[in-house]
Design a protein around this motif. Sequence first.
Motif, PDB file in Angstrom:
ATOM      1  N   THR A  82     -21.681  31.552 -32.770  1.00  0.00           N
ATOM      2  CA  THR A  82     -20.542  30.980 -32.283  1.00  0.00           C
ATOM      3  C   THR A  82     -19.281  31.523 -32.920  1.00  0.00           C
ATOM      4  O   THR A  82     -18.269  31.006 -32.747  1.00  0.00           O
ATOM      5  N   ARG A  92     -21.714  37.921 -26.417  1.00  0.00           N
ATOM      6  CA  ARG A  92     -22.571  36.775 -26.389  1.00  0.00           C
ATOM      7  C   ARG A  92     -24.044  36.746 -26.341  1.00  0.00           C
ATOM      8  O   ARG A  92     -24.954  36.344 -26.657  1.00  0.00           O
ATOM      9  N   TYR A  96     -27.149  36.231 -28.454  1.00  0.00           N
ATOM     10  CA  TYR A  96     -28.123  35.305 -28.307  1.00  0.00           C
ATOM     11  C   TYR A  96     -29.328  35.955 -28.343  1.00  0.00           C
ATOM     12  O   TYR A  96     -30.566  35.434 -28.883  1.00  0.00           O
ATOM     13  N   LEU A 109     -30.840  29.320 -25.242  1.00  0.00           N
ATOM     14  CA  LEU A 109     -29.248  29.317 -25.506  1.00  0.00           C
ATOM     15  C   LEU A 109     -28.408  29.120 -24.269  1.00  0.00           C
ATOM     16  O   LEU A 109     -28.760  29.938 -23.435  1.00  0.00           O
ATOM     17  N   THR A 110     -27.605  28.382 -24.216  1.00  0.00           N
ATOM     18  CA  THR A 110     -26.756  28.128 -23.075  1.00  0.00           C
ATOM     19  C   THR A 110     -25.319  27.959 -23.629  1.00  0.00           C
ATOM     20  O   THR A 110     -24.957  27.346 -24.735  1.00  0.00           O
ATOM     21  N   LEU A 111     -24.237  28.936 -22.748  1.00  0.00           N
ATOM     22  CA  LEU A 111     -22.948  28.743 -23.257  1.00  0.00           C
ATOM     23  C   LEU A 111     -22.363  28.131 -22.303  1.00  0.00           C
ATOM     24  O   LEU A 111     -22.194  28.315 -21.272  1.00  0.00           O
ATOM     25  N   GLU A 118     -21.189  26.014 -17.217  1.00  0.00           N
ATOM     26  CA  GLU A 118     -22.068  27.019 -17.415  1.00  0.00           C
ATOM     27  C   GLU A 118     -21.541  28.346 -17.457  1.00  0.00           C
ATOM     28  O   GLU A 118     -21.361  28.615 -16.244  1.00  0.00           O
ATOM     29  N   ARG A 121     -26.856  31.512 -19.562  1.00  0.00           N
ATOM     30  CA  ARG A 121     -28.025  30.833 -20.103  1.00  0.00           C
ATOM     31  C   ARG A 121     -29.254  31.847 -20.361  1.00  0.00           C
ATOM     32  O   ARG A 121     -29.464  32.590 -19.355  1.00  0.00           O
ATOM     33  N   HIS A 169     -17.716  26.183 -30.492  1.00  0.00           N
ATOM     34  CA  HIS A 169     -17.214  27.404 -30.833  1.00  0.00           C
ATOM     35  C   HIS A 169     -15.624  27.075 -31.679  1.00  0.00           C
ATOM     36  O   HIS A 169     -15.069  26.120 -31.287  1.00  0.00           O
ATOM     37  N   THR A 177     -22.005  26.065 -27.568  1.00  0.00           N
ATOM     38  CA  THR A 177     -23.269  26.633 -27.339  1.00  0.00           C
ATOM     39  C   THR A 177     -24.386  25.647 -27.693  1.00  0.00           C
ATOM     40  O   THR A 177     -24.242  24.952 -28.783  1.00  0.00           O
TER      41      THR A 177
END
Length: 811
Positions: A82, A92, A96, A109-111, A118, A121, A169, A177
């Motif tokens: 993050t 990112r 990840y 992991l999902t941002l 979203e 992912r 973040h 995240t």
Amino acid sequence: MNGAADKGKNWFLRGGLFAKYVLALVGLVVFVLAVNGALETWISYRGIKSTLTDAMSEKADATAKHIEQSISDLERQISWVTRASSNTIELRRADYAQLLGQVPAVSQLTLINGQGHEVLRLSRQTVTVNSNTDLSRDVRFTETISRGTAYGPAYFRDERPFMSIGEQHSGFNAGVTVAEIDLRFLNDYFGDSQVGRTAFAYVVDAKGRVLASSSKGPETGKDLAALPQVAAVLSSSGRPIGSGKDVDGNAVLTTTTPAPNLGWHVFVEQPTSQALSPIRDQLVRIALLIALGLVVAIIAGTILARRMLVPITALRTGARRLGAGDFGHRIEVKTSDELEELAGQFNSMAGQLAETYSDLEGKVKERTRDLAQSINELKVLEEVGRAVASSLDLNAVLPTVAARALEITHADAVLIYGYDAAQRSFTLTQSIGIDAAAEGGHRAIDADNSPLGAAAANGEPLAFPDLTDQPDHPLRDVVVGAGFHSVLVVPLVDQQGVLGALVVLRKAAGDFPPNTIGLMKTFAHQAVLAMRNARLFTEVDQKSHALEEANTTVREQADKLREQTEQLKDWNKSLEQRVETQLGELERTRRLERFLAPQVAQLIASSDNPEGLLDSHRREVTVVFCDLRGFTAFTEATEPEEAMNVLREYHAALGKLIFKYEGTLDKYAGDGVMILFNAPIQLEDHTARAVKMAVEMRDTVGPLTEKWRNRGHSLGFGIGIAVGYATLGQVGFEQRLEYAAIGSVTNLASRLCGEAKPNQIVVSRRVYGIVEPCVEGRAIDDLVLKGFNHPILAAEILSWKGEPSAEAAAE
């Protein structure tokens, strides 16, 4: 034949005494050994259980700490991705990918950006970029935004346990995240080396489902909420118990340690049958010791019982001969103890019985004579009782009483006097042995200073052995003149007063026997009963005549009552009409109160033209629309009963404020509520009322959302307000009518509510312009709303300042 029967009885007596001695000794030995064994078993049980519980508790504490430490390490590793320096999707994605390669427990992991959409992912198999899925109301997003770091509840996918960890973040509106954690790594903490050879352990989530367990424990994913030890820690009190059941229903010793940051509980358990095996061995030893004690006690009891049979047999034989009448027999026992003393008492009793038997026959004859006389007296009393019960005429009863008294006392004359309370004198009523018509002072006797008055005052008989020695007695002249000398005066009294006196005369001088005086007291009671019954009959006869007169009066009163009944019927008809009118008004008020505030409903009900207020018409109204943020996800993740409880608390809080500000509740739609102002009753300050109510609603629901958050529910509260013209009136059918508003203003309020964030009040720019002097607010960016062709000017209400003063308004 008789000898055989006696032999059988003797054997039974010896066997019974033998059994008593043996049982007494056996019972004493068994009692002492059993109490000692029970105490030792209890002490051993407490020690073993305490040792096992302490050991299992240490293992549960260590496992819970390892689990929390592992989750904390995962949280720190996830927080690395993050960092603010990775400000592009590619950076990112690289971070990840590196985290997935380094941490096997992280499966995805999902941002999510600051608006809740979203962006990225990434899992070990798939990559999804810019899907723009709206997750703004997802609990993982909202919880992470509000807390910075959020642990999601455990869930299962393909029978594998997972959980989510959200990290916010750094920076303004930078997003979060969300990492999905595969919880199979927890099985590493439940190996046989950590748990032990005979014990087993497992960890459950807040719903009682198994997340990981040892090799002997329950299967992963199994729901153990019904087990007593799991149900105890999941209850509201959260108090653990020391024993419970395993999945097969067997008893186990259990200890538990919570992981408070995760809402999980670690259980370490051991089957009770294995844990208490030393107790079983100890019970076997105690049973063998009791068996040995039984053998010794039986032998000792047999020896003692046999030594006591000889003197007891001699005593039994002597007692049987004494019972048969052989009082010359003497019992010979030489044991120098209580049995010898008992034999001496039997011999002494035999001598006393021999002396008493010689006098018994004479006493029996005397008792027989007394019994015959008593039977004769009872027969006479029975005859007098029948005479009293068969007639209410004193002229028929009193002669029988006097005749039987003369017979049973063997007297020479009997007189019965009646008492006149007004004259305080006794008058002769019945006599036998003296002419009742003869003149003399015996016919009427003054109660004062006379034996009859004295006996009545004391309530006890008076006896005069020789009347010649009583010169002042009122009966002396006539009694002595007739040849009588002794007199017995028995008063006729009861609880209600004096009725008369019964006088018994004898020609022979001398005292009256006590039994004769007692018998005459009984005769006096019979005479009192007869006299009271006769008086009662006379009173009943008089009252019957009075009752006939009263019956005539009642009939006259009944005629008057019928006339009054006719008048009451006329009054009831007019009263029914009035009640029917009032019930119609109450029914109309009740129907209106279903969707109007009580004071508004009463105003419409009291109006001369109430239906006109609800006819279709066009008017400017203020519409308030509010609902709960995250309610849809909440209902999908929780039980229906809990959702209904939340809605009840929510609606109860809003309903009080709606009625307080005289708003019209248009409808309930789950968590959505719509309120109208300025309809059907017009209000000059309808917009100000709506805004003020919305502020108070936000302040009221705010503590509720904190309360729900403590129960694990992430819910927010949003409000939208718009003002404009709408068509108002009744809609529906005959059995179900509602008051509704139709127009774009209702859609605008609903869309503004949808744009409101948790605890935010969004209003149209026109509403803000109307209440601007009374509120603290700020303009927000133009909103593009569904169903509207142009951007909508909007503002946010922060707080209510109050009505401005006249001077401030003038300025």
